[in-house]
Motif scaffolding. Structure first.
Motif, short mmCIF file in Angstrom:
data_model
loop_
_atom_site.label_atom_id
_atom_site.label_comp_id
_atom_site.label_asym_id
_atom_site.label_seq_id
_atom_site.Cartn_x
_atom_site.Cartn_y
_atom_site.Cartn_z
N UNK A 216 64.46 64.90 35.20
CA UNK A 216 63.13 65.49 35.41
C UNK A 216 62.16 64.92 34.38
N UNK A 217 61.12 64.19 34.80
CA UNK A 217 60.24 63.53 33.83
C UNK A 217 59.42 64.51 33.01
N UNK A 218 59.22 64.14 31.75
CA UNK A 218 58.33 64.90 30.86
C UNK A 218 56.88 64.75 31.32
N UNK B 250 66.52 56.89 39.56
CA UNK B 250 65.15 56.39 39.66
C UNK B 250 64.14 57.54 39.85
N UNK B 251 63.59 58.03 38.76
CA UNK B 251 62.58 59.10 38.82
C UNK B 251 61.21 58.45 38.95
N UNK C 100 57.59 54.64 37.46
CA UNK C 100 58.93 55.15 37.18
C UNK C 100 59.03 55.68 35.76
N UNK C 101 59.71 56.81 35.59
CA UNK C 101 60.05 57.26 34.25
C UNK C 101 60.84 56.16 33.57
N UNK C 102 60.54 55.92 32.31
CA UNK C 102 61.12 54.79 31.59
C UNK C 102 60.20 53.60 31.53
#
Length: 416
Positions: free
Chosen positions: A169-171, A196-197, A203-205
């Motif tokens: 779950x992305x911040x 893959x969020x 994308x997160x990251x």
């Protein structure tokens, strides 16, 4: 199926991964080489376009992806590239795995813990900003207990911060990046859970200065062990590239395959041994091609859990969203309605062959940090509260419907 043990996690691998490994074994080149280079390019393409097909779309800016032997190695390299060293501080959530903070100590710097937001497993931007303000004022990291004194804990210049995309779950990266820019600190995303969020911003990251992914055996795609660092700043990428393999100015593949001066290299820094071998990269390339299908399987399992536990006063559904990679399914327990403790419930599930876990034991309660920074369990109340009430249920792509239903049935039975 009714009595078969259900592990907490199991990698989803098959014949394609086996054939990829055999291809490498038969090639005569087992360490970092063509497979790792291809994996890096395909992973960068995926973060740019949602597909590993190289050339699917031109990137807005160059994205460098560097394969490493673990996400922990990637975090270490990222911090080192950002200039973190003795006397510095790095802000990390207490509610995370030990690797997020331990890499700070590798470099002689001090982790400063930040609580999660109420009702969320993610770093609280308000707590983050207040902690940064204290440190930039030259005050200790943590407010005084009971209003006595100026506070306690580490002091030192904040050099970086590491938000953790918990469970996939992305911040709130927009808020976090805004805070970081005001205080001019680097942001390294711990995206170990988060592939893959995909958010509206990307994308997160790939939403901060550097992002680090994990391909550990339990993760959403796996190479067994391994990780990837994603960075758009060429200077940072060059530094990480050199430091991941002994501080040598040429790659192994380059030294052994170029005829011209192939034996000659220079050590420009005392680096590390963090490269990813081709055997692991070959597995990763197959897994990358399955990423969306594996995510869909996880989402289906999560949806079954949600439907089973929604409206049941004993349970609290995990926070989620459309960008959630569903690496974990952390179910909340409303302990006030239950006759058993969280730990007893876990024991009874395990006795019935259901593998469960807890994510995470807050780092501020661990002996090393507790003693080093004079911390108490209640210093980060939201992290402590969530830890005490959450269990992680099995959620892996190969789970059959009957297995998911058995997890639900056994949990409901032991909590009656």
């Amino acid at each position: 199926m009714d009595t078969e043990d259900i592990p907490f996690a199991r990698p989803f691998v098959g014949r394609e991964e086996e054939e990829a490994v055999l291809r490498v074994l038969r090639s005569g080149w087992l360490t970092t080489g063509q497979e790792a280079l291809a994996f890096e390019k395909e992973f960068a393409a995926f973060l740019e376009t949602g597909s590993p097909e190289i050339g699917a779309a031109e990137p807005l800016s160059p994205l460098n992806c560097l394969a490493v032997n673990s996400a922990t190695s990637g975090l270490h390299l990222a911090l080192e590239a950002c200039g973190v060293g003795p006397g510095d501080t790095v802000l990390v959530p207490s509610y995370t795995f030990t690797s997020t903070a331990e890499v700070v100590r590798y470099l002689g710097a001090e982790p400063v813990f930040v609580d999660i937001a109420p009702g969320s497993p993610l770093m609280d931007p308000l707590a983050l900003e207040s902690t940064l303000e204290r440190l930039f004022q030259g005050r200790p990291a943590y407010p005084a207990r009971n209003g006595k004194g100026d506070g306690f804990g580490p002091r030192g210049k904040p050099r970086a911060l590491i938000p953790v995309h918990y469970g996939g779950l992305p911040c709130d990266m927009k808020a976090i990046m805004g805070i970081a820019q005001r205080y001019q600190v680097k942001v390294i995303e711990d995206a170990a859970h988060a592939f893959p969020s995909r958010t509206d911003a990307g994308f997160a990251g790939d939403l901060a200065d550097i992002g680090v992914f994990s391909f550990y055996a339990t993760k959403t795609i796996t190479t067994g062990e391994g990780g990837m660092v994603a960075v758009r700043d060429k200077a940072l990428a060059d530094r990480i590239g050199i430091m991941r393999l002994h501080g040598i100015d040429r790659t192994v593949w380059n030294r052994y395959t170029e005829q011209k001066a192939s034996w000659y290299y220079e050590v420009v820094e005392p680096g590390f041994k963090y490269n990813m071998p081709d055997i692991l990269a070959a597995i990763g390339r197959v897994q990358l091609g399955r990423a969306w299908a594996l995510l869909e399987k996880r989402r289906n399992i999560a949806a079954t859990y949600d439907a089973a536990f929604a409206g049941d006063g004993r349970f609290a559904l995990p926070p989620s969203g459309t960008a959630d990679a569903r690496h974990l399914y952390p179910l909340g327990l409303n302990l006030e309605t239950l006759a058993l403790s969280r730990d007893t419930i876990i024991e009874k599930l395990q006795e019935r062959g259901i593998g469960v876990s807890v994510h995470f034991i807050p780092l501020h309660t661990m002996p090393y940090y507790r003693k080093r920074q004079d911390l108490m369990p209640g210093d980060f109340p939201e992290s402590l509260k969530r830890f005490q009430r959450v269990i992680s249920l099995p959620i892996w792509p190969g789970m059959e419907t009957a297995q998911v239903e058995r997890v639900i049935a056994v949990l409901k039975a032991v909590t009656e």
